[in-house]
Write an enzyme that holds these catalytic residues in place. Structure first.
Site, mmCIF file in Angstrom:
data_model
loop_
_atom_site.group_PDB
_atom_site.id
_atom_site.type_symbol
_atom_site.label_atom_id
_atom_site.label_comp_id
_atom_site.label_asym_id
_atom_site.label_seq_id
_atom_site.Cartn_x
_atom_site.Cartn_y
_atom_site.Cartn_z
ATOM 1 N N HIS A 227 -19.877 14.537 57.275
ATOM 2 C CA HIS A 227 -20.523 13.588 58.173
ATOM 3 C C HIS A 227 -21.861 14.172 58.609
ATOM 4 C CE1 HIS A 227 -18.764 16.477 60.926
ATOM 5 N NE2 HIS A 227 -19.730 16.140 61.758
ATOM 6 N N HIS B 232 -28.341 16.944 59.502
ATOM 7 C CA HIS B 232 -27.783 17.640 58.337
ATOM 8 C C HIS B 232 -26.324 17.252 58.161
ATOM 9 C CE1 HIS B 232 -26.352 20.059 61.681
ATOM 10 N NE2 HIS B 232 -25.374 20.445 60.875
#
Length: 177
Positions: free
Chosen positions: A37, A121
């Site tokens: 995620h 990220h």
């Protein structure tokens, strides 16, 4: 108590691309498909009442849909010791704007504002001390890229810490405009 965070659940094609990269680094604790995620805001431990406030605050947010692409890999360290390997995304403007809106909503429900600089990220692996092969991995995959993917929603996740690692469950999805 509920341990919560807000993130973007990448499409399966992106998760597959990331899973295909994984390997060849000693000591890496690779993330599973279900763990991949892009974190927008870590919330932490909240009681049931504050969790309900978080759900309502997130439901009231309005932000436009946008696209992201994978863009390179990198590492985070703590006191000079690498503790995470990540895949970057681009462009940053829309995801930064969404992060800011979510952070402001969390402050309105009584949480502390995010104090760390936000770097979008997707965490690929976590590390203890052994990182043999990491420099080669970063060199080999530094040019990581993908086709653009649509970000149509974001999710509220609950994180359960277990002996086998963290288990993330999507509690709610919030559509973007």
């Amino acid at each position: 108590m509920h341990r919560l965070f807000v993130g973007i659940d990448p499409p399966e094609a992106i998760k597959d691309q990331l899973i295909d990269l994984m390997g060849g680094v000693a000591g890496a604790r690779w993330q599973s498909d279900e763990q991949l995620h892009l974190t927008l805001r870590f919330i932490g431990e909240v009681d049931r009442h504050q969790a309900n406030d978080v759900v309502a605050a997130l439901a009231s947010l309005h932000a436009p849909r946008f696209e992201l692409s994978l863009a390179g890999v990198g590492t985070f360290d703590k006191r000079g010791q690498v503790n995470a390997l990540w895949a970057g995304v681009t462009p940053h403007m829309a995801v930064h704007a969404l992060h800011k809106k979510i952070d402001q909503a969390m402050v309105r429900v009584g949480l502390e504002p995010e104090h760390r600089a936000y770097q979008p990220h997707i965490t690929l692996a976590r590390f203890g001390r052994d990182t043999a092969g990491l420099d080669g991995f970063v060199a080999q995959h530094g040019g990581l890229a993908s086709a653009p993917f649509a970000v149509d929603d974001f999710c509220l996740y609950e994180s359960e810490l277990t002996n086998a690692g963290s288990v993330y469950t999507i509690v709610e999805r919030y559509r973007l405009d």
